[in-house]
Design a protein around this motif. Structure first.
Motif, PDB file in Angstrom:
ATOM      1  N   PRO A 162      -7.764  13.545  -5.217  1.00 51.31           N
ATOM      2  CA  PRO A 162      -8.738  12.213  -5.775  1.00 51.31           C
ATOM      3  C   PRO A 162      -9.906  13.264  -5.540  1.00 51.31           C
ATOM      4  CG  PRO A 162      -7.218  12.099  -3.071  1.00 51.31           C
ATOM      5  CD  PRO A 162      -6.333  13.359  -4.258  1.00 51.31           C
TER       6      PRO A 162
ATOM      7  N   ASN B 194       1.125  -0.824  -0.073  1.00 54.99           N
ATOM      8  CA  ASN B 194       0.347   0.276  -0.178  1.00 54.99           C
ATOM      9  C   ASN B 194       0.659   1.623   0.115  1.00 54.99           C
ATOM     10  OD1 ASN B 194       0.870   0.513   2.821  1.00 54.99           O
ATOM     11  ND2 ASN B 194      -0.526  -1.335   3.151  1.00 54.99           N
ATOM     12  N   VAL B 195      -0.159   2.020  -0.134  1.00 57.99           N
ATOM     13  CA  VAL B 195       0.932   3.652  -0.275  1.00 57.99           C
ATOM     14  C   VAL B 195       1.673   3.976   0.899  1.00 57.99           C
ATOM     15  CG1 VAL B 195       0.592   6.234  -0.486  1.00 57.99           C
ATOM     16  CG2 VAL B 195      -0.154   4.434  -2.691  1.00 57.99           C
ATOM     17  N   SER B 196       0.622   3.943   1.898  1.00 57.88           N
ATOM     18  CA  SER B 196       1.159   4.601   3.169  1.00 57.88           C
ATOM     19  C   SER B 196       2.527   3.733   3.852  1.00 57.88           C
ATOM     20  CB  SER B 196      -0.165   4.509   4.581  1.00 57.88           C
ATOM     21  OG  SER B 196      -0.484   3.397   4.595  1.00 57.88           O
TER      22      SER B 196
ATOM     23  N   ALA C 162      -0.299   3.923  -6.267  1.00 56.61           N
ATOM     24  CA  ALA C 162      -1.588   2.613  -5.598  1.00 56.61           C
ATOM     25  C   ALA C 162      -2.076   1.815  -6.895  1.00 56.61           C
ATOM     26  CB  ALA C 162      -2.724   2.559  -4.559  1.00 56.61           C
TER      27      ALA C 162
ATOM     28  N   PHE D 141      -4.688  12.914   1.053  1.00 63.36           N
ATOM     29  CA  PHE D 141      -4.908  11.432   1.152  1.00 63.36           C
ATOM     30  C   PHE D 141      -4.345  11.276   2.417  1.00 63.36           C
ATOM     31  CE2 PHE D 141      -5.838   7.666   0.440  1.00 63.36           C
ATOM     32  CZ  PHE D 141      -7.184   7.089   0.812  1.00 63.36           C
TER      33      PHE D 141
ATOM     34  N   ASP E 277       2.343  11.486  -5.128  1.00 63.13           N
ATOM     35  CA  ASP E 277       1.181  10.656  -4.805  1.00 63.13           C
ATOM     36  C   ASP E 277       0.567  10.121  -6.055  1.00 63.13           C
ATOM     37  OD1 ASP E 277      -0.610   8.523  -4.958  1.00 63.13           O
ATOM     38  OD2 ASP E 277      -1.375   8.976  -3.000  1.00 63.13           O
TER      39      ASP E 277
ATOM     40  N   SER F 212       0.045  15.042  -3.970  1.00 69.33           N
ATOM     41  CA  SER F 212      -0.721  13.693  -5.098  1.00 69.33           C
ATOM     42  C   SER F 212      -0.918  14.724  -6.240  1.00 69.33           C
ATOM     43  CB  SER F 212      -1.876  13.530  -4.980  1.00 69.33           C
ATOM     44  OG  SER F 212      -3.140  15.242  -4.247  1.00 69.33           O
TER      45      SER F 212
ATOM     46  N   SER G 130      -0.971   7.747  -7.424  1.00 67.43           N
ATOM     47  CA  SER G 130      -2.311   6.764  -7.480  1.00 67.43           C
ATOM     48  C   SER G 130      -3.165   6.971  -8.098  1.00 67.43           C
ATOM     49  CB  SER G 130      -2.832   6.904  -5.795  1.00 67.43           C
ATOM     50  OG  SER G 130      -1.626   6.198  -5.157  1.00 67.43           O
ATOM     51  N   GLN G 131      -3.905   8.190  -8.639  1.00 65.70           N
ATOM     52  CA  GLN G 131      -4.837   8.808  -8.860  1.00 65.70           C
ATOM     53  C   GLN G 131      -4.064   9.362 -11.084  1.00 65.70           C
ATOM     54  OE1 GLN G 131      -8.001   8.246  -8.222  1.00 65.70           O
ATOM     55  NE2 GLN G 131      -7.945   8.129  -6.002  1.00 65.70           N
TER      56      GLN G 131
ATOM     57  N   SER H 121      -2.713   8.394   3.287  1.00 67.04           N
ATOM     58  CA  SER H 121      -2.278   7.577   3.094  1.00 67.04           C
ATOM     59  C   SER H 121      -0.982   8.301   3.169  1.00 67.04           C
ATOM     60  CB  SER H 121      -2.125   6.331   2.042  1.00 67.04           C
ATOM     61  OG  SER H 121      -3.748   5.658   2.354  1.00 67.04           O
TER      62      SER H 121
ATOM     63  N   HIS I 182      -4.563  -0.596  -7.405  1.00 72.17           N
ATOM     64  CA  HIS I 182      -5.851  -0.785  -6.878  1.00 72.17           C
ATOM     65  C   HIS I 182      -6.892  -0.033  -8.077  1.00 72.17           C
ATOM     66  CE1 HIS I 182      -5.488   1.342  -3.295  1.00 72.17           C
ATOM     67  NE2 HIS I 182      -7.245   1.504  -3.507  1.00 72.17           N
ATOM     68  N   LYS I 183      -6.542   0.506  -8.337  1.00 72.26           N
ATOM     69  CA  LYS I 183      -7.195   1.917  -9.854  1.00 72.26           C
ATOM     70  C   LYS I 183      -7.138   2.160 -10.681  1.00 72.26           C
ATOM     71  CE  LYS I 183      -7.089   5.273  -4.957  1.00 72.26           C
ATOM     72  NZ  LYS I 183      -8.200   4.587  -4.532  1.00 72.26           N
TER      73      LYS I 183
END
Ligand SMILES: Cc1ncc(COP(=O)(O)O)c(C=O)c1O
Length: 350
Positions: free
Chosen positions: A149, A79-81, A195, A104, A174, A145, A176-177, A106, A197-198
């Motif tokens: 998000p 995970n990111v965190s 991440a 976010f 980050d 980020s 992730s998005q 994390s 999972h997106k």
């Protein structure tokens, strides 16, 4: 322009209209099948750890190609965190970490939780003045980020990188998005975490960090386990140093997750991120236009919401996120213009 039917081509299987990739993405058929087969192999006891290590390295190689770096620069985690924690654990005593006040958790919690025990300071400012504050404060790190998000707003990363370079501040992005956008131009960031999972359509439990060698030297491998050892041919109870590459910061892999993630990443590569960006932005623009909103620069579109609108989306089978008075709709490969038009009819009441 003729729309490409990625849903059919890659066997995505959303029930209803799934406009919630900013929360989690859906796997293409081959990733679903790879995961199911891996569970069956596991149940039969036939699998070996060596076999499970292969998709982990396939995923690392995919992530490296997607970000135009070498596999040696890619760390894998759950995970990111926890990847951010490797940075937070190594902030110099007395240093400052600068972040905007809308990030976010994390990204923020690892820094905030370690600030007091490790003797550094976290400063939060408005996102609009982040670059200016970097110039003013010359923090040890700035973390942000790339795509917010909450609403898909893009960071002016060029301005942030320029401000940071001028005062020797390290930059953690980050991403992730941002799995839908070509990211090779971001090579100058010291670190990127994301991440799986997106937008990369893996399961929860896959994440990665890309680090420039100099920045990597200043991290602490606080999460590293047995797969981070330098010589993988030696027994995992024999004392030895960490791998000198980014793998030396790896968390021990959740193997099943990486089976699914590796297959999903191959689809991302096969389609190509530029085409994914074009598809997603086209649909997001159609959605925004139909709602009378400004032209979006990411596939995340946010509208002011209320219980009535949420109910109408539910009735139309549109999955979304409703938070803080807003409705967040995010489009990805399994969506098409019919999805957008149905959503518009539900929201506009016609
Ligand atoms: C910007 C951002 N970073 C990170 C994450 C995920 O963090 P973690 O992998 O720690 O669950 C999310 C969403 O879940 C996110 O939107």
């Amino acid at each position: 322009m003729l729309e490409t039917d990625y849903r059919r081509e890659f066997g995505f299987a959303p029930a209803g209209i799934f406009l919630n990739t900013a929360m989690f993405g859906l796997p293409p058929a081959r990733a679903t099948e790879a995961g199911a087969a891996a569970v069956r192999d596991w149940a039969s006891g036939r699998v070996t750890l060596d076999a499970w290590a292969l998709p982990v390295e396939r995923a690392r190689a995919s992530l490296a190609r997607l970000h135009a770096v070498e596999p040696d620069e890619v760390t894998l985690g759950a995970n990111v965190s926890s990847l951010v924690a490797t940075v937070a654990a190594a902030v110099p005593r007395g240093g400052v970490v600068l972040m905007s006040d809308d990030e976010f958790l994390s990204l923020t919690m690892p820094f905030e939780n370690l600030a007091k025990p490790r003797g550094f300071l976290v400063q939060r400012v408005k996102r609009e003045i982040l670059s200016r504050q970097v110039a003013a404060l010359a923090p040890a790190w700035v973390a942000a980020s790339l795509v917010r998000p909450q609403d898909g707003q893009l960071l002016d990363h060029a301005a942030l990188l320029a401000a940071a370079r001028a005062v020797q501040t390290r930059v953690l992005l980050d991403i992730s998005q941002a799995g839908w956008m070509p990211l090779t131009a971001l090579g100058e960031a010291d670190l990127m975490v994301g991440a799986g999972h997106k937008w990369l359509m893996g399961p929860h439990g896959t994440a990665f960090m890309i680090s420039a060698p100099l920045a990597r030297q200043s991290l602490l491998p606080v999460n590293a386990g047995w797969t981070a050892r330098a010589d993988l041919t030696l027994p995992p109870w024999e004392r030895q140093p960490h791998a000198p590459s980014a793998r030396g910061f790896d968390q021990s892999p959740a193997f099943l997750n990486w089976v699914v993630q590796a297959a999903a990443l191959e689809v991302v590569e096969e389609i190509g991120v530029a085409r994914i960006a074009a598809h997603n932005l086209d649909l997001a623009k159609r959605l925004a236009r139909g709602l009378g909103l400004p032209i979006p620069t990411s596939p995340i579109v946010t509208v002011p919401g209320n219980a009535d609108l949420v109910r109408r989306l539910q009735d139309a089978g549109v999955q979304h996120t409703a938070r803080g008075g807003n409705i967040r709709l995010s489009v990805h490969l399994y969506n098409d213009s019919d999805d957008i038009d149905t959503t518009l009819r539900a929201l506009n009441g016609n």
